[in-house]
Write an enzyme that holds these catalytic residues in place. Structure first.
Site, mmCIF file in Angstrom:
data_model
loop_
_atom_site.group_PDB
_atom_site.id
_atom_site.type_symbol
_atom_site.label_atom_id
_atom_site.label_comp_id
_atom_site.label_asym_id
_atom_site.label_seq_id
_atom_site.Cartn_x
_atom_site.Cartn_y
_atom_site.Cartn_z
ATOM 1 N N LYS A 1 30.160 21.863 -62.636
ATOM 2 C CA LYS A 1 29.769 22.598 -63.836
ATOM 3 C C LYS A 1 28.713 23.656 -63.502
ATOM 4 O O LYS A 1 27.982 23.515 -62.508
ATOM 5 C CB LYS A 1 29.157 21.641 -64.863
ATOM 6 N N ARG B 1 39.059 11.547 -69.552
ATOM 7 C CA ARG B 1 40.400 11.050 -69.904
ATOM 8 C C ARG B 1 40.958 10.139 -68.820
ATOM 9 O O ARG B 1 41.818 9.301 -69.096
ATOM 10 C CB ARG B 1 41.323 12.230 -70.175
#
Length: 485
Positions: free
Chosen positions: A264, A338
């Site tokens: 990130k 996920r």
């Protein structure tokens, strides 16, 4: 802090401040205020334009006997404030009545037991502060009491007790979210979950070897880059008969998310300690339903790890195998939540629950769509979707329905594997939900994306800076309704 219920206070009642609630154009008499001087000052303020009763408006008045004060708290335009209006008004009053010399506050709630519970909830949530990591402790109000302004005390004690349990669960979730990643790692979450054991709750924790034995290959892959051991936390609460249906909850527990190899940007990365708020919500909910002794059966699961870049970390292009044997091509290691959830969902679905609900700070796309106003709600069942939406509305935690559609499912098909873990930029919240749907078998299922509502950058209403505890009150309301059905 536990709020206490009491009957209408008399003239000799010991307190530092009374709080009374009024709407715009509401009653101007303050007969329930037992201090004559404060009563007179308050009624004068209501007759003048000094206090109008607007939402969030407060007025602190001095001059009572023994230095007592009076806070007038505004509930807004409506003649009958909504539950969230009253919570917000109580929060504003709590902040107004929190000076250095105010140690004990008596809230005179409008209406009956239900309203007393709402006031207690708003006060409890607003007075939360996170100072566990500070060398000095902030001064806090020592005691808060709630009494019905009408004098009708039937059911008030039970309502305040319920509010205390819900606030405690939400504040546990807040604490877990606010703690830094170097403290609240996966082992720490497991420790806090174990503390809930007893009173109908059992807890089982799987380490890295156990996760591998469970064939949770997607979850295990995310944990490869971390020096901290992952944990798969199982909690069971049995408050109903053995034959009663079981509801399953799953919460994403990424204790810190760097993005992994798909690193990130540095700006605001410190907020990624909040990426475990779905798991924190599940733990906080179990705390609350245990305290409330809800007559429901709940299985709860938290897959927990951080997501770190390392020589051992999983990479873009890797293919992993989930518990249900579906293979997944890793497109982006920052779509890691996920991968934790898919294995936990597959495991939970095998137990055949009556319904399965997951919560996760899953996608920035959901924040773009809904901001910090609502979570994104996806479900393969109309009734479950409607029930969760109604529960959220009842407690002021909005969940906004978003679509599941086969087009989004097609976008998640892999080139070299059954699925890929990222569908690209467009419709990101919907493609993520479509991915998760592939792991719930034939269960009645809902996914709640809490990325925009799990934390706040400023005090707002009854929320304080940091983790909001979103989802605990929604789930407790949902489970309470299921217990009554």
């Amino acid at each position: 802090m536990q709020l206490k219920a009491l009957k209408a206070p008399g003239a000799s009642h010991r307190t530092d401040a009374f709080v009374v609630f009024r709407t715009k154009g509401g009653a101007r008499k303050l007969a329930a205020v037992p201090d004559a001087a404060l009563r007179k000052a308050g009624e004068a303020a209501l007759k003048s334009s000094e206090f109008g009763g607007g939402a969030g408006e407060t007025l602190l008045l001095h001059g009572g006997s023994n230095g007592r004060r009076l806070v007038l708290a505004g509930c807004g335009d409506s003649k009958k404030p909504s539950g969230d209006d009253l919570r917000a008004a109580a929060a504003s009053a709590a902040r107004a009545a929190s000076g250095d010399n105010i140690k004990r506050v008596t809230y005179l709630s409008p209406g009956g037991a239900a309203e007393a519970g709402l006031v207690a909830e708003g006060v409890g949530l607003a007075l939360y502060s996170f100072d566990a990591m500070k060398s000095g402790k902030a001064k806090k109000v020592a005691a808060c009491e709630v009494a019905p302004e009408s004098g009708k005390s039937e059911g008030v004690a039970a309502a305040v007790k319920r509010a205390n349990a819900i606030v405690a669960g939400a504040c546990l979730t807040r604490d877990l979210g606010n703690l830094p990643g170097n403290v609240a790692n996966a082992a720490y979450l497991a420790k806090r979950a174990r503390e809930l054991a007893g009173g109908g709750v059992t807890v089982k924790v799987h380490d890295r070897a156990g996760i591998n034995r469970l064939k949770m290959g997607a979850f295990a892959a995310v944990a490869l880059g971390s020096a901290n051991e992952p944990r798969f936390i199982e909690m069971k609460y049995r408050g109903a008969k053995k034959s009663a249906p079981t509801i399953a909850l799953v919460g994403k527990g990424v204790t810190f998310d760097t993005g992994g190899i798909s690193l990130k940007p540095g700006a605001k990365m410190e907020d990624m300690k909040f990426d475990m708020c779905g798991g924190g919500t599940v733990i906080g909910t179990m705390h609350a339903i245990k305290a409330l002794k809800l007559k429901v059966n709940v299985d709860a699961y938290v897959p927990a790890t951080d997501n770190m870049p390392a020589a051992t970390a999983y990479r873009p292009g890797d293919i992993v195998t989930a518990r249900n044997k579906k293979t997944i091509e890793v497109i982006n290691t920052d779509a890691e939540g996920r991968l934790l959830l898919c294995d936990a969902l597959a495991y939970a679905a095998e137990k055949k629950p009556s319904c399965l609900i997951d919560l996760a700070t899953l996608t920035g796309a959901c924040v773009v769509a809904l901001g910090d106003v609502a979570s994104g709600l996806f479900s393969n069942d109309d009734k479950l979707r409607s029930d969760l939406e109604a529960a959220g509305k009842a407690v002021g935690e909005m969940a906004w329905p978003l679509p599941l559609h086969e087009t989004f499912t097609k976008m998640m098909r892999g080139t070299y594997a059954d699925l890929k873990n990222s569908g690209g930029r467009w419709g990101g919240a919907c493609t993520a939900a479509a991915f998760l749907e592939q792991f719930v078998a034939d269960c009645t299922w809902a996914h709640i994306d809490i990325a925009g509502v799990a934390w706040t950058e400023k005090d707002k209403g009854y929320h304080r800076v940091g983790a909001t505890g979103y989802g605990v009150r929604l789930l407790v309301e949902f489970l309470s309704r299921r217990a009554e059905s």
